[in-house]
Design a protein around this motif. Structure first.
Motif, mmCIF file in Angstrom:
data_model
loop_
_atom_site.group_PDB
_atom_site.id
_atom_site.type_symbol
_atom_site.label_atom_id
_atom_site.label_comp_id
_atom_site.label_asym_id
_atom_site.label_seq_id
_atom_site.Cartn_x
_atom_site.Cartn_y
_atom_site.Cartn_z
ATOM 1 N N VAL A 45 -16.997 -3.120 3.913
ATOM 2 C CA VAL A 45 -16.153 -2.471 4.918
ATOM 3 C C VAL A 45 -15.031 -1.683 4.256
ATOM 4 O O VAL A 45 -15.001 -0.455 4.303
ATOM 5 C CB VAL A 45 -15.582 -3.502 5.929
ATOM 6 N N ASP A 46 -14.074 -2.373 3.646
ATOM 7 C CA ASP A 46 -12.891 -1.697 3.108
ATOM 8 C C ASP A 46 -13.253 -0.851 1.891
ATOM 9 O O ASP A 46 -13.867 -1.330 0.946
ATOM 10 C CB ASP A 46 -11.809 -2.715 2.756
ATOM 11 N N GLY A 47 -12.879 0.430 1.966
ATOM 12 C CA GLY A 47 -13.207 1.371 0.904
ATOM 13 C C GLY A 47 -14.552 2.049 1.115
ATOM 14 O O GLY A 47 -14.846 3.041 0.467
ATOM 15 N N VAL A 48 -15.365 1.531 2.019
ATOM 16 C CA VAL A 48 -16.683 2.114 2.302
ATOM 17 C C VAL A 48 -16.684 2.682 3.725
ATOM 18 O O VAL A 48 -16.757 3.887 3.919
ATOM 19 C CB VAL A 48 -17.817 1.092 2.090
ATOM 20 N N LEU A 49 -16.606 1.819 4.711
ATOM 21 C CA LEU A 49 -16.533 2.284 6.101
ATOM 22 C C LEU A 49 -15.091 2.547 6.524
ATOM 23 O O LEU A 49 -14.845 3.336 7.421
ATOM 24 C CB LEU A 49 -17.170 1.250 7.043
ATOM 25 N N ASN A 50 -14.170 1.871 5.889
ATOM 26 C CA ASN A 50 -12.737 2.011 6.145
ATOM 27 C C ASN A 50 -12.099 2.577 4.877
ATOM 28 O O ASN A 50 -11.647 1.829 4.024
ATOM 29 C CB ASN A 50 -12.136 0.646 6.507
ATOM 30 N N PRO A 51 -12.093 3.915 4.729
ATOM 31 C CA PRO A 51 -11.562 4.499 3.487
ATOM 32 C C PRO A 51 -10.060 4.282 3.352
ATOM 33 O O PRO A 51 -9.349 4.141 4.350
ATOM 34 C CB PRO A 51 -11.900 5.982 3.618
ATOM 35 N N PHE A 52 -9.609 4.263 2.115
ATOM 36 C CA PHE A 52 -8.194 4.041 1.843
ATOM 37 C C PHE A 52 -7.382 5.325 1.885
ATOM 38 O O PHE A 52 -6.169 5.300 1.992
ATOM 39 C CB PHE A 52 -8.013 3.365 0.483
ATOM 40 N N GLY A 53 -8.041 6.467 1.773
ATOM 41 C CA GLY A 53 -7.346 7.746 1.806
ATOM 42 C C GLY A 53 -7.093 8.204 3.232
ATOM 43 O O GLY A 53 -7.435 7.521 4.203
ATOM 44 N N ARG A 54 -6.509 9.367 3.343
ATOM 45 C CA ARG A 54 -6.271 9.943 4.673
ATOM 46 C C ARG A 54 -7.623 10.204 5.334
ATOM 47 O O ARG A 54 -8.463 10.910 4.786
ATOM 48 C CB ARG A 54 -5.496 11.236 4.521
ATOM 49 N N PRO A 55 -7.834 9.642 6.518
ATOM 50 C CA PRO A 55 -9.142 9.797 7.154
ATOM 51 C C PRO A 55 -9.439 11.239 7.542
ATOM 52 O O PRO A 55 -8.558 11.987 7.937
ATOM 53 C CB PRO A 55 -9.057 8.913 8.391
ATOM 54 N N GLU A 56 -10.691 11.586 7.401
ATOM 55 C CA GLU A 56 -11.185 12.904 7.798
ATOM 56 C C GLU A 56 -11.302 12.959 9.322
ATOM 57 O O GLU A 56 -11.277 11.916 9.986
ATOM 58 C CB GLU A 56 -12.567 13.136 7.176
ATOM 59 N N PRO A 57 -11.485 14.151 9.877
ATOM 60 C CA PRO A 57 -11.762 14.230 11.317
ATOM 61 C C PRO A 57 -13.001 13.407 11.655
ATOM 62 O O PRO A 57 -13.933 13.321 10.870
ATOM 63 C CB PRO A 57 -12.018 15.723 11.547
ATOM 64 N N GLY A 58 -12.982 12.782 12.799
ATOM 65 C CA GLY A 58 -14.094 11.922 13.209
ATOM 66 C C GLY A 58 -13.757 10.450 13.074
ATOM 67 O O GLY A 58 -14.421 9.603 13.677
ATOM 68 N N PHE A 59 -12.737 10.130 12.296
ATOM 69 C CA PHE A 59 -12.317 8.741 12.154
ATOM 70 C C PHE A 59 -11.330 8.407 13.267
ATOM 71 O O PHE A 59 -10.539 9.254 13.684
ATOM 72 C CB PHE A 59 -11.645 8.497 10.796
#
Length: 168
Positions: free
Chosen positions: A9-23
């Motif tokens: 989950v964390d770092g894969v489905l829940n990225p640590f960076g600024r989320p892209e559009p769609g998140f």
């Protein structure tokens, strides 16, 4: 024997960076802890498409364990998935991360693809040398951006070329 698609989950489905559009941002509470996660529903669709196209079985390989079925799966359109039990941390033998022995125990001798932001050469070496596994692909996901179409394409290509895929 169906291959496994193991998902962190964390770092894969829940990225640590600024989320892209769609998140989309979600706030969840597990016991006394509160978390903010950013999830993209397209991940669920893409993972299901990959599993269907390759005949693979999706499973969680995350410290969220069963909480992923409650907090993550419904927000990205996944059904309840099997969970790799993480159990207590073990001492590292070859520099592998703490999840790797638990993943090895779970997969037994099934082929698998593992999407994680912390898998490294030491994990691959542990799986091959200590566990005798040789039918797997570790997909190291950049935790800043999370899971991409390229990661999914890499998994599909490996499953197809390795003869595990039932799809085209």
């Amino acid at each position: 024997m169906r291959p496994l698609l193991l998902v962190d989950v964390d770092g894969v489905l829940n990225p640590f960076g600024r989320p892209e559009p769609g998140f989309r941002r979600y706030h969840c509470t597990i016991g006394p802890e509160a978390y903010t996660v950013h999830l993209d529903a397209r991940h669920g669709t893409r993972l299901l498409e990959l599993a269907l196209a390759t005949g693979a079985e999706l499973a969680w390989a995350t410290t969220w364990e069963h909480h992923a079925n409650h907090w993550i799966a419904p927000r990205i359109g996944l059904p309840e998935l099997p969970v790799v039990p993480m159990g207590p941390a073990r001492d590292s033998e070859l520099g592998e991360m703490f999840k790797t022995p638990h993943v090895a125990a779970y997969v037994e001798d099934r082929p698998f693809v593992w999407f994680d932001d912390q898998v490294r050469d030491e994990d691959e070496r542990y799986l091959r040398e200590r566990q005798g596994l040789d039918r797997f692909l570790l997909v190291c996901v950049d935790p800043v951006g999370g899971l991409t179409r390229q990661h999914l394409a890499m998994a599909r290509r490996w499953l197809t070329l390795s003869g595990f895929s039932q799809g085209p």
